[in-house]
Structures are given as structure tokens and as C-alpha cells.
Enzyme design. Structure first.
Site, short mmCIF file in Angstrom:
data_model
loop_
_atom_site.label_atom_id
_atom_site.label_comp_id
_atom_site.label_asym_id
_atom_site.label_seq_id
_atom_site.Cartn_x
_atom_site.Cartn_y
_atom_site.Cartn_z
N HIS A 199 0.83 -1.20 0.00
CA HIS A 199 0.00 0.00 0.00
C HIS A 199 0.87 1.25 0.00
O HIS A 199 0.38 2.34 -0.29
CB HIS A 199 -0.91 0.01 1.23
CG HIS A 199 -2.14 -0.83 1.06
ND1 HIS A 199 -2.10 -2.18 0.85
CD2 HIS A 199 -3.47 -0.49 1.04
CE1 HIS A 199 -3.33 -2.64 0.72
NE2 HIS A 199 -4.18 -1.64 0.83
N1 LIG Z 1 -12.60 -10.14 1.80
C1 LIG Z 1 -13.68 -9.36 1.61
N2 LIG Z 1 -14.82 -9.86 1.11
C2 LIG Z 1 -15.88 -9.08 0.89
N3 LIG Z 1 -15.90 -7.77 1.14
C3 LIG Z 1 -14.80 -7.22 1.64
C4 LIG Z 1 -13.63 -7.95 1.90
N4 LIG Z 1 -12.67 -7.11 2.36
C5 LIG Z 1 -13.23 -5.90 2.40
N5 LIG Z 1 -14.51 -5.96 1.97
C6 LIG Z 1 -15.47 -4.85 1.84
O1 LIG Z 1 -14.74 -3.69 1.46
C7 LIG Z 1 -15.07 -2.63 2.34
C8 LIG Z 1 -13.88 -1.70 2.54
O2 LIG Z 1 -13.56 -1.09 1.32
P1 LIG Z 1 -12.43 0.01 1.20
O3 LIG Z 1 -12.40 0.84 2.43
O4 LIG Z 1 -12.66 0.73 -0.08
O5 LIG Z 1 -11.10 -0.85 1.09
P2 LIG Z 1 -9.84 -0.95 2.10
O6 LIG Z 1 -10.31 -1.75 3.28
O7 LIG Z 1 -8.79 -1.66 1.31
O8 LIG Z 1 -9.47 0.45 2.46
C9 LIG Z 1 -15.51 -3.30 3.62
O9 LIG Z 1 -16.38 -2.47 4.33
C10 LIG Z 1 -16.17 -4.58 3.14
O10 LIG Z 1 -17.53 -4.40 2.85
MG LIG Z 2 -7.80 1.60 1.79
#
Ligand SMILES: Nc1ncnc2c1ncn2[C@@H]1O[C@H](COP(=O)(O)OP(=O)(O)O)[C@@H](O)[C@H]1O
Ligand SMILES: [Mg+2]
Ligand SMILES: Nc1ncnc2c1ncn2[C@@H]1O[C@H](COP(=O)(O)OP(=O)(O)O)[C@@H](O)[C@H]1O
Ligand SMILES: [Mg+2]
Ligand SMILES: [Mg+2]
Ligand SMILES: [Mg+2]
Lengths: 123, 206, 123, 206
Positions: free
Chosen positions: C11
């Protein structure tokens, strides 16, 4: 109550600086100090940087130390001996992944032992 | 033979001379199975030691070795920093209160230094590290009734050369597993220069 | 024979850049490509960066991919599916420690499977 | 009811409108147990989608959804990128060759999208992710003989709200374990906005 502090030791200043960025997106309230690179910023580690980082990271709840390669660990152990305290634990968990978990756990108000155990359990 | 502050300083200066002269060679050894900085580390560390002790006003060998330890620890960015640092710190502690230092006390000091290296690095004999030079030197110093410079150097040299056929199981070289065989361990080589400097100084002091 | 390539995904651009410095001190002959940060250098990962890194790192012997957090893995898997090749393995080993081991192993001329197994054995 | 290219585009534009309006709220949710970028990710991703499809000349819904997928994948730097990206890619693939899309085909497409999300993220129902919204929506679409907009929105909303009491076991929130309880999952919330946009567009199209 103070949160357990984290010290991130790497042979590379960039690695710990980037890791700090990564963790700070998620956890803002836990003391995190960096000891990356040698005194003059080359690849390596510095006892003096490690010493200062450990002292600064200890807000009263102790310090969990993460490192990248074995020689960094030796330096960390030397500092821990010099400071003559049992409030320093050197974690054997991987640097990036371990420190991320530890930051979240420390933020929950757990003790040094508890944070260390929680991190251990993940790896 | 006794070791006084002047002998201690001469030893360290001679060691620095050798580390500077062998800087490229030590680096070359470290390039084989490491990160290629051992020559840089040792040259930097010992040059800082020479500077540090040139400015000191020492009454005991213990103080000379303590400054040596602190300087090596803080100026070397690799494994050899904490290892040589711990070695000289233990030597200093062992020699506290005795000056000049007689051979028996010095032998015990080197034994303490070896134990410090082993405590710090968790290496036993045969793991292709500097321990493989420090151990036979410590043993010789404890066994002999009078240190012979030529014998000291010979033991260090043979011990260093014997690391060639070993497989590294500690330090960065351990990542190379069987491939670490075939070259002398850099830390064993720098330890040889350290003891060869001692041998020369003891010869001159006679 | 070509060496197995490594792709380092984080990241943080700084983390992989520092890790690259660390490995390059020791291993110079193994292809290593970086995919750190988002398209515009913020904290996150980028499918396009990962895709390019994987394609560039493959010198004919395949690519072993290391990542920091789960969402980076999802992106890497997506790229692997798009490229439709079995010459990409995503390693579950810790980013810094795993990639260091992999670089040494790849440099020994081992195959993709062998490098991956050797890394697995260490963690 | 049928979904044609224009309906598809209206859906995505409406979704973008909602993501922009709820950007701060989504970010706030993601600050609870994540890195606080979900609002930024969704606002950026869908604004790029709106731009992308505004410039396209589409003959099929499948093509609209394919560009949507590619844009979300490459413009979102977090987990929601590959997840929504995979969802729209599977939807696009399922709808290939059918235009306008009837309700049955669309239902199958959403089911395929759900399976894509689950394949990508390895999450089952109850792990406090977007899956917890997509699953009941896919089930409703497959069961119903005629999609009712109000019912669609209601199901999505309730499913989103039900994530509040769950403990996250996938994604970044999983690091927080029991502490992840108490707030709505950000991805569940953005999925609700997506389906609520669909409900509004279907209502208008009637
Ligand atoms: N392994 C997974 N399977 C399904 N949904 C997931 C998974 N990991 C994260 N998510 C979804 O992604 C969302 C977070 O997205 P985002 O904040 O854009 O990404 P990051 O966590 O990489 O910053 C979570 O609230 C959840 O709904
Ligand atoms: Mg993120
Ligand atoms: N765990 C250890 N125990 C004893 N000696 C070690 C250990 N690790 C490394 N060494 C010694 O240190 C030498 C390498 O020193 P140096 O190159 O300065 O450090 P680094 O490997 O951190 O770059 C090795 O050749 C070996 O003799
Ligand atoms: Mg070295
Ligand atoms: Mg080094
Ligand atoms: Mg997020």
C-alpha cells in the site's frame, strides 16, 4: 491509560516511514517511533536511533519492538539490556504485518504482554 | 607480559590500520554471501575508535576498551557492531580494577568477550561466524602459560581459514545455506586481523 | 537460464522502495519490480501497477508476488487471472522477510515452485 | 420490466450521485474499523465510471458494465476496487448477448456478481462485508416474479443495517475483532446506495 508504544526498526528508513504511513491511516493514538537506517541514513541500523525511539515510544505502558533482519534484533536486545527494564519486548513477528496488528491491539488498551500475545497468535 | 593502557591503544590503532588496509578484501568476502558492507563497517568502526581514544585520557585498559565498545556499537550499522561492541564491553568489565593487566586476567577477559559474542548472536562454534576465531583464541590464551605472538597469530589464521569449508547457519550468510560454503566468513577474517594486530603489538612490546 | 522474478506489492510506495534497496545490497541479478501505492502515489494499491510489474518481472521463469494487506492480494489475484498463466504465484509469506528469502533463493537458479516452497518453509 | 443501455447508464449515474452525497458518511464508517477511505474510494470510482460511460457509445448493457468494472478496478486503491470490479465484470459476462436484459437474466447476472465477490474476497454471509447486502438482493431478484423497487430498497437497507451487530472476520475491520461490532460495514453501506440507486431508476422507468 497510556497505550503500549511501538518501535519499528528496519535497515531502511523508507520501509519504516512507509509502514508508519500505513498504520497511521488506521490508528492515530498509539505511540509509534521509527529507527530506520544507520546514523547517516544508509542501509543498516543504529543503536542510538533505537535507544531514542524506545525511550520516546514508552508512554508508561511499555514498548513492543519490531525489526526486519537479525542484526537489527541484536541491536535492539543490546538497547533493552542497557535500559534495564522489563517493559520492552522484542517481537519475532514479521515487521509490516506484525506492527499493523500490534497497533490495532494496542489501541484497544491492552497491556504489553497482551499485545505481544495477540500478535504472536496471528503468525 | 603485561598489557597497559599504551599497549591497549597500540593494539586498537594497529587493528584500525589493518581494517583500512583490508577494507576492500573484507567487503569482497561479504559480497559472496552477505550485503558487502563488512569492510566498510570495520574500517568505519575502527577509524572512529582510533579517533575516540586519541582524544581520551585513560588510566585503565578497562576504560580504553569501554570507549572502544561504545564506539563500535554506535558507529557500525551491521551485525558486527553489536557483536564486537559486546565483546569489548565484556572485556572491559572483566578487566575492571586491574591495571596493568596480566596475561591470566587478559585471557579471562577474552573468554568473557567470547561469551558476550555468543550471548548476543546465539552462535556456537562451527556456524561460520567470528565465534570460530574467538573460541580457539580464548582457549589458547587460557591454556598457555606465556602468550607467544607467533602462535596467537597462527591459531587465528588457521581458525579463519577453516571457516571456508563451513556452511553458515547464523547471520545473513545463513540465507545462502549450502551455497555459503567455499569462502572465508567476513567476521572471522576481521577477527583474525584484530588478533594479528594484537600479536604484532605484543611482539613489539617484548 | 532466467531467474524467477519478484513483484513487491505494498500500500506504500516507500515500503517497497526501501525493501528493494535492502535486497539489492545482497542480490543484484534477480528481476524485482515494485507496485507500491495507488496510481497517484497515495496509500493503496493499483491493478495497473501490479499488472505492469508482473509482466516486467517475468524474464521467462515466472513471478513470485509478495503483498502487505489482503486487498493487495485481491488485486494481485485479479491480475493473475487476467494474464491467464500459471507462471504467477502469490506468496502468503510476510512481505519484507519473505521477499528477502525469495531473492536469495531465486538467485540460486531455483524454479518458481522451488523458490515458493523454500520461502514457505521459512515461515 | 427490462433493463436497456439507457437504464444501465442512469443506474450508474444515480449511484455516482449517491456516492458523492454520502462520501463523508462512508468515510466516517470506514474510520471506525478501517483506514477511512471508503468514501473517497467510492466517490472517486463512480465519478470515473460516470465520465467513462458518458464518452462511450454502447450497444449493450454488457458493454456498459464491462467499462464500469474496468474503471472501478483501476481507479480504486482499496479492497472495494477488486470487489466491485469483479462484481460488474461477472454481471457483464452474464448479460453478454442479451439486450435489453429481462428481469430473469438480470437476476442471474446479480447472482453471478455475488459469486464473483465471494470468489474474490472469500467471504460468506455474516462476515460483515458487502456480501451481506449482495446476498439477500440476489436472492430476492431470483425469487420475485416482478421486481418491486420499494421492496428492493427495503431489503438492501435492512441488510445493511443488520451488519451493525456483526463481528467482522474479513477485510481490514477483522483486525478489530469484537470491537468491529456496533457500526455499519462501509462496503455494505455503499452496496445499499448502489441498489437504492437501482430502485430509483427502476421506479422512474416504470
Ligand atoms: N474479503 C472481503 N470480502 C468481501 N468484502 C470485503 C472484503 N474485504 C473488504 N470488503 C469490503 O470492502 C469494504 C472496505 O472497502 P475500502 O475501504 O474501499 O477498502 P480498504 O479496506 O482496502 O481500504 C468493507 O467495508 C467490506 O464491505
Ligand atoms: Mg484503503
Ligand atoms: N548471530 C551471529 N553470531 C556471531 N557472529 C555473527 C552473527 N551474525 C553475523 N555474524 C558475524 O558478522 C559478520 C557480518 O558482519 P557485517 O557484514 O558487518 O554485518 P551485516 O551482516 O549486518 O551486514 C559475519 O561474517 C559473522 O562473522
Ligand atoms: Mg554485511
Ligand atoms: Mg550490513
Ligand atoms: Mg478503507
Amino acid at each position: 491509560m497510556a497505550a503500549v508504544g511501538l518501535v519499528l526498526i528496519s535497515h531502511s528508513q523508507k520501509i519504516v516511514s512507509g509502514l508508519h504511513d500505513l498504520i497511521r491511516q488506521v490508528i492515530t493514538d498509539v505511540p509509534i517511533e521509527l529507527a530506520g537506517g544507520t546514523e547517516d541514513g544508509a542501509i543498516g541500523t543504529s543503536v542510538d536511533k533505537i535507544m531514542k525511539a524506545i525511550q520516546k515510544a514508552d508512554a508508561g505502558a511499555g514498548v513492543l519492538v519490531f525489526y526486519d533482519l537479525g542484526s537489527a534484533k541484536m541491536n535492539a536486545e543490546m538497547v533493552a539490556e542497557m535500559l534495564e527494564t522489563d517493559q520492552i519486548i522484542i517481537s519475532e513477528a514479521p515487521l509490516v504485518e506484525g506492527a499493523y496488528v500490534a497497533a490495532v491491539e494496542s489501541n484497544m488498551g491492552k497491556s504489553l504482554e497482551e499485545v505481544n500475545e495477540a500478535v504472536k497468535k496471528e503468525f | 607480559m603485561e598489557i597497559d593502557v599504551q599497549t591497549a591503544i597500540s593494539w586498537l590503532n594497529k587493528a584500525n590500520e589493518k581494517m583500512q588496509a583490508e577494507k576492500d578484501y573484507l567487503t569482497k568476502l561479504d559480497q559472496e554471501t552477505g550485503d558487502g558492507d563488512h569492510g566498510i563497517n570495520m574500517a568505519r568502526g575502527f577509524s572512529e575508535v582510533e579517533n575516540k581514544i586519541a582524544n581520551g585520557n585513560y588510566e585503565t585498559c578497562a576504560d580504553v576498551f569501554k570507549d572502544t565498545a561504545m564506539t563500535l556499537m554506535s558507529k557500525i550499522g551491521g551485525a558486527s557492531g553489536p557483536l564486537y561492541g559486546t565483546a569489548f564491553l565484556r572485556l572491559s568489565t572483566a578487566l575492571k580494577g586491574q591495571d596493568p593487566v596480566d596475561e591470566k586476567a587478559f585471557a579471562q577477559g577474552v573468554q568473557a568477550a567470547l561469551e558476550g559474542i555468543q550471548q548476543r548472536g546465539k552462535a556456537s562454534v562451527g556456524e561460520k561466524t567470528m565465534v570460530d576465531v574467538w573460541q580457539p583464541i580464548a582457549a589458547y590464551l587460557q591454556e598457555t602459560s606465556a602468550i607467544e605472538a607467533a602462535q596467537l597469530e597462527k591459531i587465528a589464521k588457521e581458525a579463519m581459514e577453516a571457516t571456508k569449508d563451513l556452511i553458515a547457519t547464523k547471520g545473513r550468510a545463513a540465507y545462502f545455506k549450502e551455497r555459503s560454503k567455499g569462502a572465508i566468513d567476513p567476521g572471522a577474517a576481521s577477527s583474525f586481523y584484530l588478533f594479528s594486530a594484537l600479536a604484532e603489538v605484543l611482539k613489539e612490546a617484548k
